[in-house]
Design a protein around this motif. Structure first.
Motif, PDB file in Angstrom:
ATOM      1  N   ALA A  71       0.835  -1.204   0.000  1.00 28.33           N
ATOM      2  CA  ALA A  71       0.000   0.000   0.000  1.00 28.33           C
ATOM      3  C   ALA A  71       0.874   1.260   0.000  1.00 28.33           C
ATOM      4  CB  ALA A  71      -0.927  -0.008   1.209  1.00 28.33           C
ATOM      5  N   GLY A  74       2.742   1.610  -3.555  1.00 28.19           N
ATOM      6  CA  GLY A  74       1.857   1.737  -4.715  1.00 28.19           C
ATOM      7  C   GLY A  74       2.121   0.736  -5.811  1.00 28.19           C
ATOM      8  N   ARG A  75       2.572  -0.463  -5.458  1.00 26.60           N
ATOM      9  CA  ARG A  75       2.910  -1.454  -6.484  1.00 26.60           C
ATOM     10  C   ARG A  75       1.662  -1.913  -7.237  1.00 26.60           C
ATOM     11  NH1 ARG A  75       5.294  -6.004  -2.601  1.00 26.60           N
ATOM     12  NH2 ARG A  75       6.054  -4.047  -1.686  1.00 26.60           N
ATOM     13  N   GLU A  76       1.884  -2.378  -8.463  1.00 22.64           N
ATOM     14  CA  GLU A  76       0.780  -2.804  -9.326  1.00 22.64           C
ATOM     15  C   GLU A  76       0.592  -4.315  -9.338  1.00 22.64           C
ATOM     16  OE1 GLU A  76       1.201  -1.096 -13.188  1.00 22.64           O
ATOM     17  OE2 GLU A  76       0.929   0.954 -12.444  1.00 22.64           O
ATOM     18  N   ARG A 101      -6.837  -1.495   1.023  1.00 23.69           N
ATOM     19  CA  ARG A 101      -5.895  -0.393   0.800  1.00 23.69           C
ATOM     20  C   ARG A 101      -5.093  -0.571  -0.483  1.00 23.69           C
ATOM     21  NH1 ARG A 101      -2.085  -0.715   5.461  1.00 23.69           N
ATOM     22  NH2 ARG A 101      -1.253   1.191   4.569  1.00 23.69           N
ATOM     23  N   THR A 103      -5.264  -0.264  -3.597  1.00 24.87           N
ATOM     24  CA  THR A 103      -6.036   0.316  -4.708  1.00 24.87           C
ATOM     25  C   THR A 103      -5.210   0.528  -5.976  1.00 24.87           C
ATOM     26  OG1 THR A 103      -5.611   2.507  -3.765  1.00 24.87           O
ATOM     27  CG2 THR A 103      -7.687   1.448  -3.188  1.00 24.87           C
ATOM     28  N   THR A 104      -3.891   0.344  -5.905  1.00 26.67           N
ATOM     29  CA  THR A 104      -3.077   0.473  -7.116  1.00 26.67           C
ATOM     30  C   THR A 104      -2.745  -0.897  -7.721  1.00 26.67           C
ATOM     31  OG1 THR A 104      -1.009   0.481  -5.857  1.00 26.67           O
ATOM     32  CG2 THR A 104      -2.040   2.628  -6.319  1.00 26.67           C
ATOM     33  N   VAL A 105      -3.037  -1.962  -7.019  1.00 30.94           N
ATOM     34  CA  VAL A 105      -2.692  -3.307  -7.491  1.00 30.94           C
ATOM     35  C   VAL A 105      -3.545  -3.677  -8.695  1.00 30.94           C
ATOM     36  CG1 VAL A 105      -2.775  -5.763  -6.916  1.00 30.94           C
ATOM     37  CG2 VAL A 105      -1.814  -4.127  -5.283  1.00 30.94           C
ATOM     38  N   ARG A 106      -2.872  -4.104  -9.768  1.00 32.79           N
ATOM     39  CA  ARG A 106      -3.567  -4.547 -10.987  1.00 32.79           C
ATOM     40  C   ARG A 106      -3.601  -6.070 -11.105  1.00 32.79           C
ATOM     41  NH1 ARG A 106      -4.275  -0.189 -14.424  1.00 32.79           N
ATOM     42  NH2 ARG A 106      -3.058   1.660 -13.909  1.00 32.79           N
ATOM     43  N   ASN A 127      -8.587  -1.086  -8.983  1.00 32.25           N
ATOM     44  CA  ASN A 127      -7.755  -1.148 -10.188  1.00 32.25           C
ATOM     45  C   ASN A 127      -7.368  -2.568 -10.566  1.00 32.25           C
ATOM     46  OD1 ASN A 127      -7.186   1.478 -11.453  1.00 32.25           O
ATOM     47  ND2 ASN A 127      -6.486   2.046  -9.400  1.00 32.25           N
ATOM     48  N   CYS A 149     -15.003  -4.963  -8.703  1.00 33.72           N
ATOM     49  CA  CYS A 149     -13.712  -4.729  -9.388  1.00 33.72           C
ATOM     50  C   CYS A 149     -14.006  -4.634 -10.883  1.00 33.72           C
ATOM     51  CB  CYS A 149     -12.735  -5.848  -9.071  1.00 33.72           C
ATOM     52  SG  CYS A 149     -12.366  -6.035  -7.310  1.00 33.72           S
TER      53      CYS A 149
END
Length: 268
Positions: A71, A74-76, A101, A103-106, A127, A149
């Protein structure tokens, strides 16, 4: 002079998933006897896994740290199990609510996990584009909140392990009768044998607090990304249940509470 073409490279989807190094290999997944995952038994008696998460276990504490790190940076892509020993991986039977938390994980990779349930907070991973819980053979269902999602388009799931899967059509666990009031129910300390989970806080459909209304649980099978998944809905009212979509083609078309006739299996 002969021209040589560069060799074509292919993505290895599994080689770097979460297999530990040779020196760290060991038993990382408990056996599951909920139903036969190799041949159809449509009248088998099935139920929910009853394990509760041991929040004092080293694997759980390490997982909390890994989520905090992901978190913060900010890793994807999030592959938490590669950071755990086999014994620590066996200690993880669910994910913490703090996954909300991420929210940047793809891409979320849970390859070969020992999970028996995933919390509804996964719906906050807005995301998320790819979900890989492949070979998590004790994971038989998913929370309806996964449908939140909206960017999720790719999934790799061991579908033979799922309730109601088209290959084997194992039955669904029978759900509890609807409740008009939850006054006498400890929503933060539920019996997973009866409810499938240990806590319920908000409606899967409208997101209102469950404590302000009643409680109804329903099964529905929907296509989520690549796969049709059995989704457990925890609703606060009949109106929310009525607002659910129709089931996926070749599956039970309406929400249900288990113990229903299913279409023939692909085996038939």
């Amino acid at each position: 002079m002969t021209s040589q073409r560069e060799p074509q490279l292919y993505v290895n989807r599994w080689g770097d998933t979460s297999d530990p190094a040779p020196e760290r290999r060991g038993i990382r997944q408990d056996a599951c006897a909920c139903f036969d995952q190799s041949r159809p038994h449509p009248r088998a008696r099935v139920g929910f896994h009853t394990e509760r998460q041991d929040t004092s276990a080293p694997g759980w504490r390490r997982l909390l740290e890994l989520i905090d790190e992901a978190a913060a940076d900010g890793r994807e892509e999030f592959r938490p199990l590669v950071e755990l020993s086999p014994e620590e991986r066996r200690q993880i039977v669910t994910l913490p609510p703090s996954i909300a938390r991420l929210t940047t994980v793809r891409h979320l990779v849970l390859y070969g996990s020992n999970l028996v349930r995933i919390p509804p907070e996964i719906g906050a991973m807005t995301n998320l584009e790819e979900f890989t819980p492949y070979t998590s053979y004790r994971l038989h269902w998913f929370p309806y909140e996964l449908t939140r999602c909206e960017k999720l388009t790719r999934s790799t799931v061991s579908t033979r392990a799922l309730f109601g899967n088209y290959k084997l059509r194992p039955p669904f666990p029978h759900l509890q009768p609807p409740l008009d009031s939850v006054t006498d129910l400890a929503l933060g300390d539920l019996d997973p044998r009866r409810w499938g989970t240990t806590a319920v806080h908000r409606c899967s459909v409208c997101d209102r607090p469950i404590g302000q209304a009643g409680l109804q649980q329903m099964w529905i099978s929907l296509r989520v990304a690549t796969d049709v998944l059995p989704l457990l809905v925890t609703a606060c009212s009949s109106a929310c249940v009525a607002g659910l979509p129709s089931g996926a083609q070749d599956y039970i078309p309406t929400p249900h509470q288990g113990r229903v006739d299913q279409p023939p299996s692909d085996w038939d």
